[in-house]
Motif scaffolding. Structure first.
Motif, PDB file in Angstrom:
ATOM      1  N   ARG A  84      39.420  59.866  69.006  1.00 64.68           N
ATOM      2  CA  ARG A  84      39.485  58.421  69.276  1.00 64.68           C
ATOM      3  C   ARG A  84      38.308  57.956  70.147  1.00 64.68           C
ATOM      4  O   ARG A  84      37.755  56.876  69.931  1.00 64.68           O
ATOM      5  N   PHE A  85      37.929  58.760  71.146  1.00 64.83           N
ATOM      6  CA  PHE A  85      36.762  58.401  71.975  1.00 64.83           C
ATOM      7  C   PHE A  85      35.518  58.262  71.101  1.00 64.83           C
ATOM      8  O   PHE A  85      34.757  57.302  71.202  1.00 64.83           O
ATOM      9  N   ALA A  86      35.328  59.261  70.231  1.00 66.93           N
ATOM     10  CA  ALA A  86      34.129  59.284  69.385  1.00 66.93           C
ATOM     11  C   ALA A  86      34.107  58.100  68.423  1.00 66.93           C
ATOM     12  O   ALA A  86      33.074  57.437  68.248  1.00 66.93           O
ATOM     13  N   LYS A  87      35.257  57.825  67.835  1.00 66.59           N
ATOM     14  CA  LYS A  87      35.366  56.734  66.867  1.00 66.59           C
ATOM     15  C   LYS A  87      35.121  55.386  67.539  1.00 66.59           C
ATOM     16  O   LYS A  87      34.411  54.523  67.009  1.00 66.59           O
ATOM     17  N   GLU A  88      35.695  55.210  68.714  1.00 68.41           N
ATOM     18  CA  GLU A  88      35.530  53.960  69.458  1.00 68.41           C
ATOM     19  C   GLU A  88      34.057  53.757  69.830  1.00 68.41           C
ATOM     20  O   GLU A  88      33.514  52.663  69.690  1.00 68.41           O
ATOM     21  N   TYR A  89      33.424  54.843  70.282  1.00 71.24           N
ATOM     22  CA  TYR A  89      32.007  54.716  70.656  1.00 71.24           C
ATOM     23  C   TYR A  89      31.155  54.335  69.449  1.00 71.24           C
ATOM     24  O   TYR A  89      30.301  53.448  69.542  1.00 71.24           O
ATOM     25  N   SER A  90      31.402  54.977  68.306  1.00 66.19           N
ATOM     26  CA  SER A  90      30.535  54.661  67.157  1.00 66.19           C
ATOM     27  C   SER A  90      30.818  53.259  66.620  1.00 66.19           C
ATOM     28  O   SER A  90      29.922  52.596  66.097  1.00 66.19           O
ATOM     29  N   ALA A  91      32.046  52.753  66.809  1.00 67.11           N
ATOM     30  CA  ALA A  91      32.347  51.384  66.353  1.00 67.11           C
ATOM     31  C   ALA A  91      31.744  50.339  67.284  1.00 67.11           C
ATOM     32  O   ALA A  91      31.270  49.301  66.836  1.00 67.11           O
ATOM     33  N   SER A  92      31.756  50.584  68.602  1.00 69.90           N
ATOM     34  CA  SER A  92      31.217  49.636  69.589  1.00 69.90           C
ATOM     35  C   SER A  92      30.398  50.362  70.653  1.00 69.90           C
ATOM     36  O   SER A  92      30.877  50.568  71.765  1.00 69.90           O
ATOM     37  N   PRO A  93      29.177  50.754  70.303  1.00 69.74           N
ATOM     38  CA  PRO A  93      28.374  51.524  71.274  1.00 69.74           C
ATOM     39  C   PRO A  93      27.863  50.689  72.441  1.00 69.74           C
ATOM     40  O   PRO A  93      27.421  51.247  73.446  1.00 69.74           O
ATOM     41  N   GLY A  94      27.955  49.380  72.333  1.00 69.52           N
ATOM     42  CA  GLY A  94      27.357  48.520  73.364  1.00 69.52           C
ATOM     43  C   GLY A  94      28.290  48.113  74.488  1.00 69.52           C
ATOM     44  O   GLY A  94      28.126  47.043  75.071  1.00 69.52           O
ATOM     45  N   ARG A  95      29.245  48.928  74.836  1.00 68.31           N
ATOM     46  CA  ARG A  95      30.221  48.568  75.871  1.00 68.31           C
ATOM     47  C   ARG A  95      29.805  49.002  77.275  1.00 68.31           C
ATOM     48  O   ARG A  95      30.614  48.961  78.199  1.00 68.31           O
ATOM     49  N   GLY A  96      28.567  49.429  77.451  1.00 72.44           N
ATOM     50  CA  GLY A  96      28.105  49.772  78.801  1.00 72.44           C
ATOM     51  C   GLY A  96      28.461  51.173  79.250  1.00 72.44           C
ATOM     52  O   GLY A  96      28.749  51.409  80.424  1.00 72.44           O
ATOM     53  N   TYR A  97      28.429  52.124  78.317  1.00 70.16           N
ATOM     54  CA  TYR A  97      28.715  53.522  78.670  1.00 70.16           C
ATOM     55  C   TYR A  97      27.636  54.096  79.580  1.00 70.16           C
ATOM     56  O   TYR A  97      26.476  53.677  79.521  1.00 70.16           O
ATOM     57  N   GLY A  98      28.014  55.083  80.407  1.00 68.63           N
ATOM     58  CA  GLY A  98      27.041  55.810  81.222  1.00 68.63           C
ATOM     59  C   GLY A  98      26.025  56.485  80.316  1.00 68.63           C
ATOM     60  O   GLY A  98      26.341  56.837  79.181  1.00 68.63           O
TER      61      GLY A  98
END
Ligand code: 8NA
Ligand code: MG
Ligand code: MG
Length: 345
Positions: A84-98
């Motif tokens: 789920r982490f991986a899927k969420e990141y690839s769907a919305s990479p622009g959420r301000g991750y470290g």
């Protein structure tokens, strides 16, 4: 509400989202005048402004994955959560991750991956991340498991998917424990609340891995315990300046420099404060105060929001704030589902 009431669950999950959404405005700012914070917060009440919706960031994006995974699997399943982490990141990479954790999230999406904990272990030359990214999404573990031993165990494992340094994952354990205690009503006795956390962390930080990481990073023998003692000292002082809080506890992206800070924000705002409006309740004070510290404001307000929301309950949250924040209504519905899961276990 009474211990572990639905109102407390809703308060915890919703206020975490609010902290993230309203905190985004000041993320990374070195100095944030209280005046700017109050202006920002009062603009949320002003419907004529139609200031649109405040978007959530990585904090809430990952917390939503934790929630969905715990609910769907009716417990902790590391492969499901990692996916789920991986899927969420690839769907919305622009959420301000470290900047570091992005590499982990990319590796977690590989179907060939056999050990979901390996990408996190490879971070920072094998030392692992000590960022607050594990702690920022730790609150749902306290809402899924009634037994504190489970809260600690699964908050630890959930954080290890991205943060394998003990100074990262122990921050998640501390944050989850703080939410757990707050849900039980433990903030009615603030001194006992902090001493219980210290006792718990004494045990958590006595592991070989933790002592070793602290030595390598030249921190105190038990870094979180040392910081919690500082929190306790500061809360017993009649006057504390924002500068002192920042220099004693920090406002940065390391878990060590933000989780004890968030806990302090909650404790400090249990009473009315001169620098905050008289018409503010405790939850509003906590969010406003967290933002005024500057630094990693979205994450500190998100973590403080979860602890404070578990104490004050959903009724303490202004409706106008909920309406402005992306994901707040979802969090409210998920809190109800977690409350059912909690009661089944
Ligand atoms: P992370 O795992 O990438 O850690 C965040 C940062 O901490 C890294 O990019 C490094 O600079 C540093 N770091 C962590 N561990 C080590 C180590 N062992 N050695 C050297 N440096 C290290 O990301 P995260 O998921 O922990 O995220 C932490 C915060 O960063 C969150 O608040 C998130 O929102 C993000 N962020 C913060 C800001 C800000 O200005 N405060 C801006 C954008 C993103
Ligand atoms: Mg963020
Ligand atoms: Mg942040």
């Amino acid at each position: 509400g009474g211990p572990a009431s639905l109102s407390r669950f809703r308060g915890a999950l919703v206020a975490a989202v609010l902290g993230d959404c309203v905190g985004g405005e000041f993320e990374g700012a070195e100095e944030v005048p209280m005046e700017s914070v109050l202006q920002h917060l009062s603009s949320l009440d002003d419907e004529t402004k139609g200031n649109g919706i405040l978007e959530y960031s990585d904090d809430t994006a990952m917390a939503r994955c934790v929630v969905q995974s715990l609910l769907t699997r009716a417990g902790f399943d590391e492969r499901d959560m990692a996916r789920r982490f991986a899927k969420e990141y690839s769907a919305s990479p622009g959420r301000g991750y470290g900047s570091g954790v992005i590499q982990v999230l990319k590796k977690l999406s590989s179907p060939q991956l056999s050990d979901v904990y390996q990408p996190a272990r490879d971070q920072f030359n094998g030392r692992g991340s000590f960022g607050n990214g594990g702690a920022m999404r730790a609150a749902p573990f306290a809402l899924a498991f009634p037994d504190p031993a489970d809260v600690k165990k699964f908050a630890h494992r959930g954080a290890m998917l991205t943060h394998s340094c003990s100074l990262g994952y122990n921050g998640a354990v501390l944050q989850a424990l703080a939410v757990h205690l707050s849900l039980q009503g433990a903030l009615d006795l603030p001194q006992k609340f902090i001493s219980t956390l210290i006792t718990e962390m004494e045990d958590v930080e006595s592991s070989e891995a933790t002592l070793n990481d602290a030595r390598i990073l030249k921190e105190a023998e038990k870094p979180f315990c040392e910081r919690l003692h500082r929190v306790s000292d500061l809360m017993n002082r009649s006057k504390v300046s924002i500068e002192e809080v920042i220099s004693e506890l920090g406002n940065g992206i390391a878990a060590l420099h933000s989780v004890p800070t968030a806990i302090f924000c909650v404790l400090h705002c249990l009473q009315p404060r001169e620098c905050l409006p008289e018409n503010y309740g405790g939850l509003e004070r906590t969010i406003a105060y967290s933002l005024a510290l500057g630094g990693d404001t979205d994450t500190i307000a998100c973590m403080a929001g979860a602890i404070a929301g578990a104490h004050y309950g959903i009724e303490a949250i202004p409706q106008s704030w909920i309406k402005c924040c992306e994901g707040a209504e979802d969090a409210d519905m998920n809190a109800e589902r977690l409350h059912m899961l909690y009661q089944q276990t």
